[in-house]
Design a protein around this motif. Structure first.
Motif, PDB file in Angstrom:
ATOM      1  N   ASP A  14      18.572  -9.533 -29.119  1.00 38.76           N
ATOM      2  CA  ASP A  14      17.442  -8.751 -28.607  1.00 38.76           C
ATOM      3  C   ASP A  14      17.410  -7.323 -29.166  1.00 38.76           C
ATOM      4  OD1 ASP A  14      16.023 -10.458 -26.739  1.00 38.76           O
ATOM      5  OD2 ASP A  14      17.861 -10.453 -25.554  1.00 38.76           O
ATOM      6  N   ASN A  15      18.553  -6.652 -29.143  1.00 37.02           N
ATOM      7  CA  ASN A  15      18.566  -5.248 -29.571  1.00 37.02           C
ATOM      8  C   ASN A  15      18.107  -5.111 -31.023  1.00 37.02           C
ATOM      9  OD1 ASN A  15      19.494  -4.333 -27.099  1.00 37.02           O
ATOM     10  ND2 ASN A  15      21.657  -4.567 -27.683  1.00 37.02           N
ATOM     11  N   ALA A  16      18.529  -6.052 -31.868  1.00 34.10           N
ATOM     12  CA  ALA A  16      18.129  -6.009 -33.275  1.00 34.10           C
ATOM     13  C   ALA A  16      16.618  -6.231 -33.403  1.00 34.10           C
ATOM     14  CB  ALA A  16      18.891  -7.065 -34.079  1.00 34.10           C
ATOM     15  N   ARG A  17      16.105  -7.186 -32.614  1.00 40.07           N
ATOM     16  CA  ARG A  17      14.666  -7.454 -32.642  1.00 40.07           C
ATOM     17  C   ARG A  17      13.876  -6.197 -32.232  1.00 40.07           C
ATOM     18  NH1 ARG A  17      11.590  -8.514 -28.280  1.00 40.07           N
ATOM     19  NH2 ARG A  17      13.428  -9.034 -27.063  1.00 40.07           N
ATOM     20  N   ILE A  18      14.334  -5.537 -31.169  1.00 43.03           N
ATOM     21  CA  ILE A  18      13.594  -4.369 -30.676  1.00 43.03           C
ATOM     22  C   ILE A  18      13.665  -3.225 -31.695  1.00 43.03           C
ATOM     23  CG2 ILE A  18      13.428  -2.657 -28.822  1.00 43.03           C
ATOM     24  CD1 ILE A  18      14.763  -4.863 -27.012  1.00 43.03           C
ATOM     25  N   ILE A  19      14.834  -3.013 -32.289  1.00 40.00           N
ATOM     26  CA  ILE A  19      14.951  -1.934 -33.278  1.00 40.00           C
ATOM     27  C   ILE A  19      14.075  -2.246 -34.496  1.00 40.00           C
ATOM     28  CG2 ILE A  19      16.527  -0.762 -34.881  1.00 40.00           C
ATOM     29  CD1 ILE A  19      18.637  -0.867 -32.667  1.00 40.00           C
ATOM     30  N   ARG A  20      14.031  -3.505 -34.900  1.00 41.93           N
ATOM     31  CA  ARG A  20      13.123  -3.870 -36.010  1.00 41.93           C
ATOM     32  C   ARG A  20      11.676  -3.582 -35.619  1.00 41.93           C
ATOM     33  NH1 ARG A  20      15.377  -9.599 -38.560  1.00 41.93           N
ATOM     34  NH2 ARG A  20      17.437  -8.809 -39.135  1.00 41.93           N
ATOM     35  N   ASN A  21      11.299  -3.936 -34.390  1.00 40.20           N
ATOM     36  CA  ASN A  21       9.934  -3.653 -33.936  1.00 40.20           C
ATOM     37  C   ASN A  21       9.655  -2.153 -33.964  1.00 40.20           C
ATOM     38  OD1 ASN A  21       9.401  -6.337 -33.513  1.00 40.20           O
ATOM     39  ND2 ASN A  21       9.618  -6.268 -31.284  1.00 40.20           N
ATOM     40  N   LEU A  22      10.646  -1.368 -33.522  1.00 44.99           N
ATOM     41  CA  LEU A  22      10.448   0.083 -33.493  1.00 44.99           C
ATOM     42  C   LEU A  22      10.297   0.650 -34.903  1.00 44.99           C
ATOM     43  CD1 LEU A  22      12.892   1.186 -30.663  1.00 44.99           C
ATOM     44  CD2 LEU A  22      10.441   1.720 -30.776  1.00 44.99           C
ATOM     45  N   ILE A  23      11.125   0.185 -35.826  1.00 39.34           N
ATOM     46  CA  ILE A  23      11.043   0.687 -37.211  1.00 39.34           C
ATOM     47  C   ILE A  23       9.671   0.363 -37.801  1.00 39.34           C
ATOM     48  CG2 ILE A  23      11.929   0.324 -39.560  1.00 39.34           C
ATOM     49  CD1 ILE A  23      14.750   0.248 -38.382  1.00 39.34           C
ATOM     50  N   SER A  24       9.195  -0.878 -37.597  1.00 39.50           N
ATOM     51  CA  SER A  24       7.869  -1.240 -38.109  1.00 39.50           C
ATOM     52  C   SER A  24       6.783  -0.463 -37.377  1.00 39.50           C
ATOM     53  CB  SER A  24       7.608  -2.731 -37.933  1.00 39.50           C
ATOM     54  OG  SER A  24       8.517  -3.469 -38.687  1.00 39.50           O
ATOM     55  N   GLY A  25       6.961  -0.278 -36.079  1.00 37.31           N
ATOM     56  CA  GLY A  25       5.954   0.412 -35.277  1.00 37.31           C
ATOM     57  C   GLY A  25       5.793   1.862 -35.697  1.00 37.31           C
ATOM     58  N   ILE A  26       6.897   2.547 -35.893  1.00 40.24           N
ATOM     59  CA  ILE A  26       6.832   3.945 -36.320  1.00 40.24           C
ATOM     60  C   ILE A  26       6.192   4.027 -37.700  1.00 40.24           C
ATOM     61  CG2 ILE A  26       8.227   5.956 -36.956  1.00 40.24           C
ATOM     62  CD1 ILE A  26      10.340   4.501 -34.944  1.00 40.24           C
ATOM     63  N   GLN A  27       6.538   3.061 -38.533  1.00 37.67           N
ATOM     64  CA  GLN A  27       5.953   3.018 -39.877  1.00 37.67           C
ATOM     65  C   GLN A  27       4.431   2.884 -39.794  1.00 37.67           C
ATOM     66  OE1 GLN A  27       7.542   3.047 -42.906  1.00 37.67           O
ATOM     67  NE2 GLN A  27       5.675   2.765 -44.081  1.00 37.67           N
ATOM     68  N   TYR A  28       3.947   1.995 -38.919  1.00 36.70           N
ATOM     69  CA  TYR A  28       2.498   1.836 -38.744  1.00 36.70           C
ATOM     70  C   TYR A  28       1.877   3.176 -38.358  1.00 36.70           C
ATOM     71  CZ  TYR A  28       2.018  -3.328 -38.645  1.00 36.70           C
ATOM     72  OH  TYR A  28       1.972  -4.654 -38.956  1.00 36.70           O
ATOM     73  N   VAL A  29       2.447   3.804 -37.339  1.00 35.40           N
ATOM     74  CA  VAL A  29       1.847   5.017 -36.775  1.00 35.40           C
ATOM     75  C   VAL A  29       1.838   6.142 -37.810  1.00 35.40           C
ATOM     76  CG1 VAL A  29       2.079   6.788 -34.991  1.00 35.40           C
ATOM     77  CG2 VAL A  29       2.405   4.376 -34.397  1.00 35.40           C
ATOM     78  N   GLN A  30       2.988   6.409 -38.405  1.00 33.13           N
ATOM     79  CA  GLN A  30       3.072   7.521 -39.368  1.00 33.13           C
ATOM     80  C   GLN A  30       2.236   7.232 -40.611  1.00 33.13           C
ATOM     81  OE1 GLN A  30       5.272   7.280 -42.370  1.00 33.13           O
ATOM     82  NE2 GLN A  30       5.191   9.416 -43.016  1.00 33.13           N
ATOM     83  N   ASP A  31       2.357   6.025 -41.125  1.00 29.25           N
ATOM     84  CA  ASP A  31       1.699   5.702 -42.385  1.00 29.25           C
ATOM     85  C   ASP A  31       0.176   5.646 -42.223  1.00 29.25           C
ATOM     86  OD1 ASP A  31       2.603   5.150 -45.094  1.00 29.25           O
ATOM     87  OD2 ASP A  31       1.476   3.289 -44.884  1.00 29.25           O
TER      88      ASP A  31
END
Lengths: 406, 59
Positions: A14-31
């Motif tokens: 779970d923790n890996a899945r959530i961190i992956r989601n966060l990394i992609s999510g931040i990328q969406y927002v910033q980019d």
């Protein structure tokens, strides 16, 4: 990563899945913010026209759109002075390559000044919020903390050498900053600019087929269809039907690309049997034109079910909208209402630009939720970040096939 | 009919060229060309599958 995990049958924690989601999510927002202000806005915003703006009226305009604090006459006057100094120096620097004064620009000087101010603010904003990427991924772009089976970043609320309670607090603070700018600056700017360019709701419709592989997994199953942004395929703008995605329908052909296939360049091949043998047959540089009736690109023809298909924010938002995603439907409908246009306006340049903003907003809303989810699990003592069962090559089959999307 | 070329396209990250056929002031047909050879598929061939993601994320 996902293809390898799929091929080997690895389930990540779970923790890996959530961190992956966060990394992609931040990328969406910033980019997406960067795309809007720094790559795209100057097609709509005339920087030189901003010099003619009345700073007082610009402040009134900005205050009418949101309660963002940088909205005083003095603030806009200072921005104007900065732009004026650039223009008078004759060296426009980052603004050198524009079509300033072109009649296709529709914004009044005050809207131009406001947008230029936010262009500059977005540069400072992204420097801050991208620290989330540094915390979780070590760098941006191309984060470094991924690992087949999970992530390589340890989580432990009580350790100095892991993602700990302090880093969670910092992530929450940065996520708050990310969201505030999107809500109070980006979305109001997007709507204000769009209202002057409504004719673009009938231009740039594209091919009319939309594909989303789904993103932000809600469970740990390899290639799960249980994603916060749903997977789907929309054929010929038919929002009444979202088809499930079948990876076997994805093909590449080389009919127009500089590659040689062993059984004929126009054979559509699934990536599992794909071939990549470069074979340049184009004109010798320097040339004026490519031979567009023959081969003319290094990019293979990618098709879904034999069709040219659009991917990206518009596709993801259309599929979520058509599939009845509650929050996305709410935001899309509110944007359409504010602009006074119907859903058919989504199939356009304006729709594509709006979809990018909508995706940014709904993703920025999810960042704190995912951070809380991670923090809760860490607090409860779940520190698992990597599934190493299949790490050793000795545990692998001799041959394996997999696929994964992002 | 005149053909126009826009190269590079600057709204993306990567290398893209557009050639467009213009008729009566409007684009009648257009072609997009990826102008860079990357060969990521060849780069990752025979590599350890556990490190391939680091190359593919450059696409």
């Amino acid at each position: 990563m996902r293809a390898v995990e799929n091929a080997l049958g690895i389930t990540i924690p779970d923790n890996a899945r959530i961190i992956r989601n966060l990394i992609s999510g931040i990328q969406y927002v910033q980019d997406h913010v960067i795309h809007f202000y720094h790559l795209h806005a100057l097609d709509w915003v005339d920087v030189v026209s901003a010099l003619k703006a009345d700073p007082g009226k610009t402040a009134a305009l900005s205050q009418s759109l949101s309660d963002w604090p940088n909205a005083t006459p003095g603030y806009f006057k200072a921005i104007q002075a900065k732009v004026k100094a650039l223009v008078e120096s004759g060296q426009l620097g980052i603004f050198a390559n524009g079509y300033w004064g072109h009649p296709a620009y529709k914004l009044p000087p005050e809207a131009n000044l406001m947008a230029v101010a936010h262009y500059l603010e977005a540069l400072d904003w992204q420097k801050e919020v991208i620290r989330m990427q540094a915390l979780l991924g070590a760098k941006n772009p191309h984060p470094q903390t991924f690992l087949v089976g999970g992530m390589s970043i340890p989580v432990d609320p009580n350790s100095q050498n892991a993602l700990n309670a302090g880093s969670i607090a910092l992530l929450q603070d940065l996520a708050k900053k990310a969201r505030a700018f999107v809500e109070k600056v980006y979305i109001p700017d997007l709507l204000a600019v769009a209202s002057f360019y409504k004719e673009w709701a009938a231009i740039g419709g594209g091919v009319g087929n939309y594909l989303s592989y789904g993103e932000f997994q809600n469970d740990n199953k390899s290639n799960t269809t249980n994603c916060w942004l749903p997977a789907g395929f929309i054929r010929n703008r038919n929002l009444a039907k979202v088809e499930p995605v079948d990876h076997l329908k994805v093909t590449e052909d080389a009919a127009r690309a500089w590659y040689k296939y062993s059984d004929g360049d126009d054979k559509a091949k699934h990536p599992w049997v794909g071939e990549t043998v470069p074979n340049y047959t184009g004109p010798k540089p320097p040339y004026e034109f490519l031979e567009t009736d023959k081969k003319y690109s290094w990019v293979k023809g990618i098709r879904y079910d034999g069709l040219s298909t659009e991917v990206g924010p518009l596709s993801r938002m259309l599929i979520a909208y058509a599939a009845g995603h509650k929050r996305i439907k709410e935001v899309v409908d509110s944007v359409l209402k504010k602009l006074g246009v119907g859903p058919e306006a989504l199939f356009s340049t304006l729709g594509r630009t709006a979809a990018r903003g909508i995706e940014t907003l709904v993703t920025a809303e999810m960042l704190p939720v995912w951070i809380d989810d991670l923090a809760g699990r860490m607090k409860a003592g779940d520190l698992r970040i990597h599934n190493g069962e299949k790490w050793d090559p000795a545990s692998w089959p001799k041959e394996a096939k997999g696929y994964g999307f992002h | 009919m005149p053909k126009i070329v826009i190269d590079p396209i600057t709204r993306i990250e990567g290398h893209l060229r557009i050639e467009a056929q213009v008729e009566g002031g409007k684009v009648a047909d257009a072609w997009s060309a990826g102008t860079m050879w990357r060969g990521i598929e060849i780069i990752v061939k025979n590599r350890d599958p556990r490190e391939v993601w680091a190359f593919l994320s450059r696409i």
